[in-house]
Every structure is written in structure tokens, then in C-alpha cells.
Design a protein around this motif. Structure first.
Motif, PDB file in Angstrom:
ATOM      1  N   ARG A  13       0.814  -1.217   0.000  1.00 36.10           N
ATOM      2  CA  ARG A  13       0.000   0.000   0.000  1.00 36.10           C
ATOM      3  C   ARG A  13       0.846   1.265   0.000  1.00 36.10           C
ATOM      4  O   ARG A  13       0.348   2.356  -0.228  1.00 36.10           O
ATOM      5  CB  ARG A  13      -0.958  -0.016   1.209  1.00 36.10           C
ATOM      6  N   LYS A  23       9.094  -1.080   3.991  1.00 36.52           N
ATOM      7  CA  LYS A  23       8.322  -0.100   4.776  1.00 36.52           C
ATOM      8  C   LYS A  23       8.945   0.234   6.142  1.00 36.52           C
ATOM      9  O   LYS A  23       9.071   1.412   6.474  1.00 36.52           O
ATOM     10  CB  LYS A  23       6.895  -0.639   4.922  1.00 36.52           C
ATOM     11  N   ASP A 108       5.235  -2.184  11.415  1.00 39.91           N
ATOM     12  CA  ASP A 108       4.820  -0.919  10.807  1.00 39.91           C
ATOM     13  C   ASP A 108       3.977  -0.063  11.743  1.00 39.91           C
ATOM     14  O   ASP A 108       3.395   0.930  11.323  1.00 39.91           O
ATOM     15  CB  ASP A 108       4.038  -1.191   9.507  1.00 39.91           C
ATOM     16  N   ASP A 218      -0.776   2.852  12.555  1.00 40.93           N
ATOM     17  CA  ASP A 218      -0.256   1.881  11.584  1.00 40.93           C
ATOM     18  C   ASP A 218       0.139   2.699  10.361  1.00 40.93           C
ATOM     19  O   ASP A 218      -0.702   3.359   9.753  1.00 40.93           O
ATOM     20  CB  ASP A 218      -1.342   0.855  11.242  1.00 40.93           C
TER      21      ASP A 218
HETATM   22 MG    MG Z   1       0.031  -2.864   8.912  1.00 42.90          MG
END
Ligand code: MG
Ligand code: GDD
Length: 334
Positions: A13, A23, A108, A218
């Protein structure tokens, strides 16, 4: 106490930022997401972290080449293929020889959860697993729990269809687990802790949760990644105070306007550029008179003079032509 930190996801994402950078290694103001997270674990007595890695392990090994992160020992377990959350926990715990109560954290999530209280609560109930729970307005994008008055979880549903959630209390992505949880996970296979293991522990009445409505985010989507950065600039994360958004190693022209934004080391912001609620990552070049509004510019990218970007995510080493006007998009698109 030891902790397994899950960092093996693809960060889909957050593409195109995460096409090459995992990430958890994206910076939030002055350090990476995983360094913020491990720093918090260390404050609550975690002495060693095992990173459960899949995608792009070398980037992590390079980033923490001395085997420490935020001042504590860090080891790695690299999955031969993505094993999903439970499979990854089993794999990493086996690799590290974990045989005592341990912590698991999604890599994350940035949070100020009172982990010391979570561990104490876990021990007081004799639970097999205890989750940090948080209340949110729209729980459908998360794992959602139903609880009885003692904190025992009676239902765990991962990403329920909107309108079918048992409550607005979500799994906040930080757990205290007994090693017996590991025996419930078949080794070497893809297993989801949220879809398989937690429901099985719930069926045995041994999963508990503690509500802690602390600072929590998040960072998995661009909007939230930006928010994580702006929260530090605004001083909204109580434990960290106000952090300056512009790095001392950035070169920002005196005529540029930088409003609620982050400019990382090695980045250049040219004359009369105007940045609002934007994130400019390491070594990016913002040329004269560029307007950046709610945008994220990946490392090494160049935004040509006079370009106007509103709500745009630009990936790594991308060149945006002078005079471009872009709104609500990603470059490249995937
Ligand atoms: Mg997540
Ligand atoms: N090592 C490894 N291997 N890690 C993985 C794998 C894998 O195969 N798959 C996912 N992860 C890691 C991700 O890197 C991330 O840190 C964590 O597991 C959770 O995955 P996400 O993809 O971020 O899940 P989510 O955000 O949709 O949902 C999770 O977090 C929510 C809270 O933020 C779930 O745990 C939800 O129940 C929870 O509410």
C-alpha cells in the motif's frame, strides 16, 4: 525479554516508496519506523529483538550492520519464502531459540503502548496470549475483537465486512505470547496468526486483551505515513516532544517556505519553493518555485522547477519534469 518484530511484508500500500525500500526502513522524521519501534520496546525492558524478515533482507542487514538497533541486540531470521504472520513468528522464534514469554510487534506500527503493564496483565490472568487493544472509529480495516468483562477475548475477526464488527476494539499489533503458542503453529508453512492461531486460542479461552488508547498509528498507507511524520513535527506524540522537521543536513534555500513538513538529510529545496504537509526524503531535489502540497517525494527524486504536486507520492530516483501539474496520484503508478 525478547521480541520478534515482523518486517517481512511487501508494503504494497506504500508503493512506489516501498518498491525498493522495505516499509519499516522508511524514515519518520529523524529515524526509521523500526528504530522508533525498537526504541520503544527497549524502554520497556526488551533486551533483544529478532527481525522476522522476508522481502529485501539485505537492506535491514546493511541498516543495522553492527547487530544493534536503538541500543539493543538485533538478530535476523530470513524466511525462504513469506510465511505470513504466524509462520514468520514460528520461524523467527525457532531461529532465536525462544523458550520463554516473549513479545511480538508488527513492524509498521508506531505506538506508546505501556508494554510493562501489558506484560503484568498477561501474567496476572495466566493467558497464553495478550493483545494490546485500541478503540478506533472504523475497525473494519483491522483485526477486531469481542471481549468479556474480564478482558478475555471471545471473538477475533480479521478485517470483518463493515457493519459486522463485534466491537470497535482492534488488535493494535503488539502481543505478549507464551512459547506454547509456537507449538500451535505448523512450521515451514504459511499461517496467519490473525486468521488461524488467534481464533484457535480464543476457542480455548486463553487469549486476553488490554485496552490502551495511547498514541498509535499503523503507517501502512501513504496518508498515515505522512501523518506519522507530521505528528512528530507537531509534537503530537507525547513521549517524543516536538522534533524539527528539517534536517541539519538538508540544504533549504532561505526564500523557500516549509510549513509542517519534513526535509531529510542531503535533500535540496530551491528558491521560492513552497512545501505544505509534505515529506521530502534523503537526497531528493526540489527545484525553484515548486509547490508541494500533502506529497511524499522518495529518495533521490528530482522535482523540476515550477512543478505543482498535490497529494502525490513520488517513488525512488524519479524525475518529474519542470512545470508538471499532478494531483492525487503516484509516480510511477505501481
Ligand atoms: Mg500494517
Ligand atoms: N516476516 C514476515 N513474513 N512478516 C510479515 C509477513 C510475512 O510473510 N506478512 C506480513 N508481515 C508483517 C508486515 O511486515 C507487518 O509488519 C505485519 O506483519 C502486519 O502485516 P500488515 O500487512 O501490515 O497487516 P495489516 O496492517 O493489514 O493488519 C495487521 O495489523 C493491524 C494493526 O495495524 C493485523 O495484525 C491486524 O489484525 C491489526 O489490526
Amino acid at each position: 525479554m525478547r521480541a520478534v518484530v515482523l518486517v517481512g511484508g511487501f508494503g504494497t500500500r506504500l508503493r512506489p516508496l516501498t518498491t525498493t525500500i522495505p516499509k519499516p526502513l522508511l524514515p519518520v522524521v529523524d529515524r526509521s519506523i523500526v528504530e522508533h519501534l525498537v526504541g520503544h520496546l527497549a524502554q520497556h525492558g526488551v533486551t533483544e529483538v529478532v527481525l522476522a524478515l522476508g522481502f529485501a533482507p539485505d537492506a535491514f542487514i546493511e541498516a543495522f550492520a553492527d547487530g544493534t538497533c536503538a541500543g539493543i541486540a538485533m538478530t535476523y531470521a530470513v524466511e525462504p519464502e513469506p510465511l505470513d504472520t504466524a509462520g514468520a513468528i514460528r520461524f523467527a522464534a525457532d531461529a532465536a531459540g525462544i523458550d520463554d514469554t516473549f513479545i511480538v510487534a508488527n513492524g509498521d506500527v508506531l505506538s506508546d503502548v505501556d508494554l510493562t503493564a501489558l506484560v503484568a496483565y498477561h501474567r496476572s490472568t495466566g493467558a497464553e496470549g495478550t493483545l494490546h487493544l485500541r478503540s478506533v472509529a472504523d475497525p473494519s480495516a483491522f483485526g477486531v475483537v469481542g471481549c468479556d468483562d474480564d478482558g478475555r477475548i471471545t471473538q477475533f475477526v480479521e478485517k470483518p465486512a463493515p457493519g459486522t464488527e463485534p466491537s470497535n476494539w482492534i488488535n493494535a499489533g503488539c502481543y505478549v505470547l507464551e512459547p506454547s503458542v509456537l507449538a500451535r503453529i505448523e512450521p515451514g508453512r504459511k499461517v496467519s496468526i490473525e486468521r488461524v492461531t488467534f481464533p484457535a486460542i480464543v476457542a480455548d479461552g486463553r487469549l486476553y486483551g488490554l485496552l490502551d488508547d495511547c498514541y498509535w498509528l499503523d503507517t501502512g498507507r501513504p496518508e498515515q505515513y505522512r501523518e506519522a511524520n507530521l505528528d512528530l513535527v507537531d509534537g503530537k506524540r507525547p513521549t517524543l516532544g516536538v522534533r524539527p522537521g528539517v534536517s541539519a543536513l538538508a540544504d533549504v534555500d532561505a526564500t523557500a517556505i516549509v510549513d509542517r513538513s519534513v526535509v531529510r538529510g542531503g535533500a535540496i529545496v530551491g528558491p521560492h519553493a513552497c512545501l505544505t504537509e509534505s515529506i521530502v526524503l534523503d537526497g531528493a531535489r526540489i527545484e525553484p518555485r515548486v509547490i508541494l502540497d500533502r506529497s511524499i517525494i522518495g529518495p533521490g527524486s528530482r522535482i523540476g522547477a515550477g512543478a505543482i504536486l498535490r497529494n502525490v507520492v513520488v517513488g525512488v530516483d524519479v524525475d518529474i519534469e519542470s512545470g508538471s501539474e499532478l494531483t492525487d496520484t503516484k509516480v510511477p503508478e505501481s
